[in-house]
Structure formats: C-alpha cells, structure tokens
Design a protein around this motif. Structure first.
Motif, short mmCIF file in Angstrom:
data_model
loop_
_atom_site.label_atom_id
_atom_site.label_comp_id
_atom_site.label_asym_id
_atom_site.label_seq_id
_atom_site.Cartn_x
_atom_site.Cartn_y
_atom_site.Cartn_z
N ALA A 171 0.86 -1.10 -0.15
CA ALA A 171 -0.17 0.03 -0.05
C ALA A 171 0.79 1.08 -0.20
CB ALA A 171 -0.91 0.01 1.24
N ALA A 172 0.26 2.23 -0.57
CA ALA A 172 1.21 3.48 -0.63
C ALA A 172 0.34 4.73 -0.31
CB ALA A 172 1.47 3.68 -2.18
N SER A 173 -1.04 4.74 0.09
CA SER A 173 -1.76 5.71 0.65
C SER A 173 -3.16 5.28 1.18
CB SER A 173 -2.20 6.80 -0.44
OG SER A 173 -2.84 6.27 -1.79
N VAL A 174 -3.45 6.22 2.06
CA VAL A 174 -4.85 5.94 2.68
C VAL A 174 -5.68 6.97 2.84
CG1 VAL A 174 -3.80 3.78 4.08
CG2 VAL A 174 -3.84 6.31 5.06
N LYS A 175 -6.91 6.55 3.21
CA LYS A 175 -8.05 7.59 3.43
C LYS A 175 -8.59 7.26 4.91
CE LYS A 175 -9.35 9.77 -1.00
NZ LYS A 175 -10.42 9.91 -1.94
N ASN B 179 -0.39 10.13 1.63
CA ASN B 179 0.70 8.98 1.04
C ASN B 179 1.04 8.53 2.20
OD1 ASN B 179 0.22 9.45 -1.74
ND2 ASN B 179 1.51 10.98 -2.01
N LEU B 180 1.39 7.23 2.41
CA LEU B 180 2.01 6.58 3.45
C LEU B 180 3.50 7.03 3.44
CD1 LEU B 180 0.41 2.97 3.49
CD2 LEU B 180 0.05 5.21 5.09
N THR B 181 4.28 7.40 4.10
CA THR B 181 5.71 7.67 4.13
C THR B 181 6.69 6.53 4.94
OG1 THR B 181 5.48 9.44 6.00
CG2 THR B 181 5.27 10.21 3.72
N THR C 168 -1.79 3.02 10.38
CA THR C 168 -1.28 1.81 9.62
C THR C 168 0.06 1.34 10.05
OG1 THR C 168 -2.77 2.97 7.93
CG2 THR C 168 -0.99 0.98 7.24
N TYR C 169 0.29 0.13 10.49
CA TYR C 169 1.52 -0.30 11.19
C TYR C 169 2.37 -0.98 10.16
CZ TYR C 169 -0.68 0.93 15.69
OH TYR C 169 -1.41 1.58 16.62
N TYR C 170 3.68 -0.77 10.36
CA TYR C 170 4.63 -1.49 9.84
C TYR C 170 4.66 -3.30 9.98
CZ TYR C 170 9.43 -2.91 8.23
OH TYR C 170 10.64 -3.34 7.62
N ASN C 171 4.41 -3.44 11.30
CA ASN C 171 4.18 -4.86 11.65
C ASN C 171 2.92 -5.49 11.85
OD1 ASN C 171 7.22 -5.34 11.62
ND2 ASN C 171 7.21 -4.46 13.83
N SER C 172 2.73 -6.66 11.81
CA SER C 172 1.59 -7.44 12.21
C SER C 172 1.29 -6.95 13.58
CB SER C 172 1.38 -8.91 11.96
OG SER C 172 1.63 -8.92 10.66
N GLY C 173 -0.03 -7.20 14.09
CA GLY C 173 -0.40 -7.06 15.89
C GLY C 173 -0.23 -5.64 16.03
N ASN D 90 4.68 0.59 1.33
CA ASN D 90 4.95 -0.73 0.80
C ASN D 90 5.43 -1.64 1.77
OD1 ASN D 90 4.09 -0.17 -1.70
ND2 ASN D 90 5.77 0.68 -2.28
N GLU D 91 5.32 -1.23 3.19
CA GLU D 91 5.87 -2.20 4.35
C GLU D 91 4.73 -1.94 5.38
OE1 GLU D 91 8.47 -3.92 4.61
OE2 GLU D 91 9.62 -3.16 2.59
N ASN D 92 3.51 -2.27 4.97
CA ASN D 92 2.42 -2.14 5.95
C ASN D 92 1.93 -3.78 6.33
OD1 ASN D 92 1.65 -1.87 2.83
ND2 ASN D 92 -0.03 -2.55 3.69
N ALA D 93 1.42 -3.77 7.49
CA ALA D 93 1.17 -4.99 7.89
C ALA D 93 -0.20 -5.05 8.64
CB ALA D 93 2.24 -5.72 8.69
N SER D 94 -0.50 -4.06 9.36
CA SER D 94 -1.76 -4.13 9.98
C SER D 94 -2.34 -2.75 10.20
CB SER D 94 -1.55 -4.58 11.51
OG SER D 94 -0.66 -3.95 12.12
N PHE D 95 -3.41 -2.59 10.81
CA PHE D 95 -4.31 -1.46 10.95
C PHE D 95 -5.03 -1.55 12.07
CE2 PHE D 95 -8.68 -0.20 9.89
CZ PHE D 95 -8.61 1.29 10.39
N ALA D 96 -5.33 -0.26 12.70
CA ALA D 96 -6.05 -0.08 13.77
C ALA D 96 -6.68 1.33 14.03
CB ALA D 96 -5.29 -0.41 15.12
#
Length: 151
Positions: free
Chosen positions: A101-105, A135-137, A115-120, A141-147
């Motif tokens: 992923a490269a961007s979010v809303k 844009n994710l900075t 949006t986190y780098y690691n899971s969990g 392209n290093e995203n594994a989880s979201f909360a």
C-alpha cells in the motif's frame, strides 16, 4: 505523519485504545461495503490504496486488522492464510494489501487510522487524522496491520 509523542505514550501504556465496533474479520472480507461499494459510498471509514495519491486498486476496511496477510474470520486459527486483497479495479487489483500500500483515507470523524509496519499493531506507523488522507511515508509498501486509535 509521524506519531506524536503523546500518542506514543498513550499507545505504550495501552490507554485510549477504544475502537469503533469490533468485528471478527468477517465484514472486512465479505461485506459489500468492502469491495462492492465505492470509497465515497461505503460505510467503512478506512480505505487503503495500492498507489500514491489514492491511485490504483483499493479496499474499504471497516474494522481493525491484526495482519493484512492473514485475517482470521471468527478469531479462531484456521488452516491456510486469509489475506485481504485490493479489490477495486486498477493497478494492483487482486494483489495482497500487506506490504503493497502507498496511500490511505480516513473518513472517520473521531478516530485516527493507524497503519503499522508490523502485524499485531506494532512497529513504526503512519497516523491518519480523522477526515483526511495522505500518502504513506513511514510504512509505504511495508504495511502489515491497521487499527483505529484515539489520543
């Protein structure tokens, strides 16, 4: 956007971790809100995009995701993985969301979308304030989880 010092302390202490309604992953996988509705029409408040500047394929997500590559439905361990994939047409359609992923809303009016780098929900993160997108900075392209998070 980097995590503010106060937010880092809040996360470290586990304070203010309230989230919108919790789900077990079923809705993120099978709800029409995820893949059948446009981002503007979906009741899901978080959208994650394959390309920068909200381009390419995307997926609407309504609930926190422990691991984009293996979101367990019902919370119980199951054989194989259950990845969330980009499902709206365009570049990246059908690709797994994890590390792509490269961007979010964030359409939510109260909660931060993290949006986190690691899971969990661990590691470096991009915090997206309510009613914004970017844009994710930190985790592009290093995203594994979201909360969903509050300050």
């Amino acid at each position: 956007m980097k995590v503010p010092a106060l937010a880092a302390a809040v996360v470290a202490l586990g304070i203010g971790m309230a989230t919108p309604a919790q789900a077990d992953g079923f809705d993120n996988h099978f709800s029409p809100e995820a893949c059948e509705k446009s981002q503007a029409a979906s009741d899901f408040k978080y959208a994650i995009y394959y390309n920068s500047d909200f381009g390419g394929a995307y997926r609407n997500i309504g609930y926190s995701v422990w691991d984009f590559a293996d979101e367990r439905i019902g919370g119980a361990p199951q054989g194989g993985t259950q990845p969330l994939n980009f499902c709206h047409g365009g570049n990246g359609n059908g690709q797994g969301i994890k590390n792509n992923a490269a961007s979010v809303k964030n359409k939510h009016s109260t909660y931060y979308a993290v949006t986190y780098y690691n899971s969990g929900y661990k590691g470096s993160a991009n915090w997206t304030t309510p009613r914004t997108g970017h844009n994710l900075t930190v985790v592009k392209n290093e995203n594994a989880s979201f909360a969903w998070q509050t300050l």
